[in-house]
Motif scaffolding. Structure first.
Motif, PDB file in Angstrom:
ATOM      1  N   CYS A  93      39.735  29.286  29.288  1.00  0.00           N
ATOM      2  CA  CYS A  93      38.887  29.979  30.175  1.00  0.00           C
ATOM      3  C   CYS A  93      38.217  31.143  28.759  1.00  0.00           C
TER       4      CYS A  93
ATOM      5  N   SER B  75      45.442  33.804  40.374  1.00  0.00           N
ATOM      6  CA  SER B  75      44.546  33.936  39.018  1.00  0.00           C
ATOM      7  C   SER B  75      42.914  34.322  40.116  1.00  0.00           C
ATOM      8  N   GLY B  76      42.304  34.067  38.990  1.00  0.00           N
ATOM      9  CA  GLY B  76      40.704  33.502  38.699  1.00  0.00           C
ATOM     10  C   GLY B  76      40.118  32.492  39.935  1.00  0.00           C
TER      11      GLY B  76
ATOM     12  N   ASP C 104      37.375  30.292  48.094  1.00  0.00           N
ATOM     13  CA  ASP C 104      37.931  30.789  47.125  1.00  0.00           C
ATOM     14  C   ASP C 104      38.971  31.572  46.707  1.00  0.00           C
TER      15      ASP C 104
ATOM     16  N   GLY D 213      41.514  36.335  43.006  1.00  0.00           N
ATOM     17  CA  GLY D 213      40.400  36.376  42.031  1.00  0.00           C
ATOM     18  C   GLY D 213      39.424  36.358  42.120  1.00  0.00           C
ATOM     19  N   GLU D 214      38.732  35.310  42.876  1.00  0.00           N
ATOM     20  CA  GLU D 214      37.005  35.412  42.988  1.00  0.00           C
ATOM     21  C   GLU D 214      36.632  36.124  43.798  1.00  0.00           C
TER      22      GLU D 214
ATOM     23  N   ASP E 185      36.147  39.892  42.476  1.00  0.00           N
ATOM     24  CA  ASP E 185      35.448  39.551  41.396  1.00  0.00           C
ATOM     25  C   ASP E 185      33.846  39.263  42.211  1.00  0.00           C
TER      26      ASP E 185
ATOM     27  N   TYR F 250      31.598  42.430  35.086  1.00  0.00           N
ATOM     28  CA  TYR F 250      32.368  41.679  35.167  1.00  0.00           C
ATOM     29  C   TYR F 250      33.958  42.087  34.515  1.00  0.00           C
ATOM     30  N   PRO F 251      34.771  41.633  34.782  1.00  0.00           N
ATOM     31  CA  PRO F 251      34.886  40.554  35.964  1.00  0.00           C
ATOM     32  C   PRO F 251      35.998  42.130  36.420  1.00  0.00           C
TER      33      PRO F 251
ATOM     34  N   GLY G 114      37.172  42.293  39.346  1.00  0.00           N
ATOM     35  CA  GLY G 114      38.722  42.644  39.418  1.00  0.00           C
ATOM     36  C   GLY G 114      39.095  44.130  39.175  1.00  0.00           C
TER      37      GLY G 114
ATOM     38  N   THR H 220      47.158  38.633  32.522  1.00  0.00           N
ATOM     39  CA  THR H 220      45.771  37.400  32.848  1.00  0.00           C
ATOM     40  C   THR H 220      46.685  36.826  31.484  1.00  0.00           C
TER      41      THR H 220
END
Ligand code: KG4
Ligand code: ZN
Length: 344
Positions: free
Chosen positions: A11, A141-142, A165, A168-169, A172, A182-183, A185, A306
């Motif tokens: 990512c 996680s995201g 979702d 993490g989403e 965010d 961004y990000p 969180g 992360t």
């Protein structure tokens, strides 16, 4: 003794690391280097896949050189090259995989593809107090939110996951609605420190479903409704209260579902992994709830929550040690942007 050089590029982080495996002893992280693209993507409010790929191209070899120099080693000292095969952004994955497999071919070494989430799941093995199998894993996680039963390296059973979702989403997207960069969180978590978590009544979707499943899409909509209500220029305290209430809703669901999975499996050990695992409130609430039930909780070190290369090299080393590595030597590779961990 064998040395594994691992590459992560799924990512917005380029990570490279070197791990040593010696017999049955726990594999040891020798060196690692990481470049985060957060500053680059911030201007766009999220990850721009094409920019991510191009930046991985720029960073990956210098990072590999840095790792080898930290370790006082050179490429011929490496025995196995590991890389993230998926899931993730196709272009970003192709860069790491392409470089890793080319290096392996040039050095006549085996190349081992690794599942990104397996890396997260096994990242607590990089800590001073690694967990013992079996355990329940909360992967947050995201892109993923899953509860798994882990009986050993390569033995992953999904107990439940999000139907929309990821956690993490949810962090965010809510943070974005609050005007945070961004990000979101970690920014939302910081803002929440000064807020009242009971100020807003937000939904806890599927909280009482009786199953270890999750849904966070409704929460984002509820946050949007509140953001509209508080208007264009809310005071900092109002924003902090909404941030704290959002975080409390996400954390309550994650804790309750983790307890449900522990109860269903009868296991007394929980491993938390993935970016959201860095959240202080989640750690605090999980620790308290698990202590009351005699459950041990393991977290990766904060810096390894992360994405990073160390978790990929470690997952490869643990597979190698157990005879579970099936590396390729033919210079061929494929990436898997979508890939279910239970099928590994
Ligand atoms: O595991 P990760 O680095 O990447 C994926 O594989 O997705 O996780 C990134 C996610 C992002 O959604 C980020 O906002 C979230 O982890 N995150 C946090 C915190 N630190 C990172 N969420 C809440 N609190 C934090 N302290
Ligand atoms: Zn990740």
């Amino acid at each position: 003794m064998q040395r594994v050089l691992g590459f992560e590029s799924s990512c917005d982080e380029t990570g490279v690391a070197l791990v040593e495996v010696d017999g049955d002893a726990p594999p040891r992280l020798v060196a690692q280097a990481l470049h985060s693209q957060i500053a680059m993507h911030q201007a766009y409010g999220g990850v721009v896949p094409e920019l991510a790929s191009r930046d991985h191209v720029r960073r990956v070899l210098p990072l590999a050189r840095e790792v080898l120099s930290q370790a006082g080693l050179a490429l011929p000292d490496v025995d196995l090259i590991a890389y993230t095969q998926g899931p993730g952004l196709a272009g970003a994955l192709l860069v790491g995989a392409g470089v890793a497999v080319s290096l392996a071919a040039a050095l006549d070494l085996p190349a081992l593809p690794i599942h990104h989430l397996e890396g997260h799941l096994l990242s607590p093995f990089l800590s001073a107090d690694p967990p013992e199998f079996p355990f329940v894993a909360l992967l947050v996680s995201g892109g993923h939110t899953q509860l798994m039963r882990v009986d050993g390296v390569g033995s992953y059973e999904i107990l439940g996951e999000t139907i929309d979702d990821a956690a993490g989403e949810a962090f965010d997207k809510s943070a974005k609605l609050l005007g945070l960069p961004y990000p979101g969180g970690p920014h939302l978590a910081r803002m929440a420190e000064f807020g009242n978590p009971q100020a807003y009544e937000l939904p806890r979707p599927l909280l009482h479903s009786g199953r270890p499943d999750f849904s966070f899409a409704g929460l984002k909509t509820a946050v949007l409704t509140q953001v509209r209500k508080i208007g264009d220029s809310p005071c900092e305290q109002t924003k902090a209260d909404l941030a704290a209430s959002t975080q409390a809703a996400i954390v309550e669901v994650l804790v309750k579902k983790s307890l449900l999975a522990l109860k269903a499996t009868g296991l007394k050990r929980l491993v938390v992994a993935g970016g959201v695992g860095a959240n202080a409130r989640l750690r605090e609430q999980l620790d308290a709830a698990c202590a009351r039930r005699g459950v041990r909780v393991h977290y990766p070190e904060l810096a390894l929550c992360t994405d990073n290369g160390a978790m990929i090299a470690m997952a490869a080393a643990l597979r190698l040690q157990r005879g579970l590595a099936r590396p390729r030597r033919d210079g061929g590779f494929e990436v898997r942007p979508r890939w279910d961990l239970a099928s590994v």
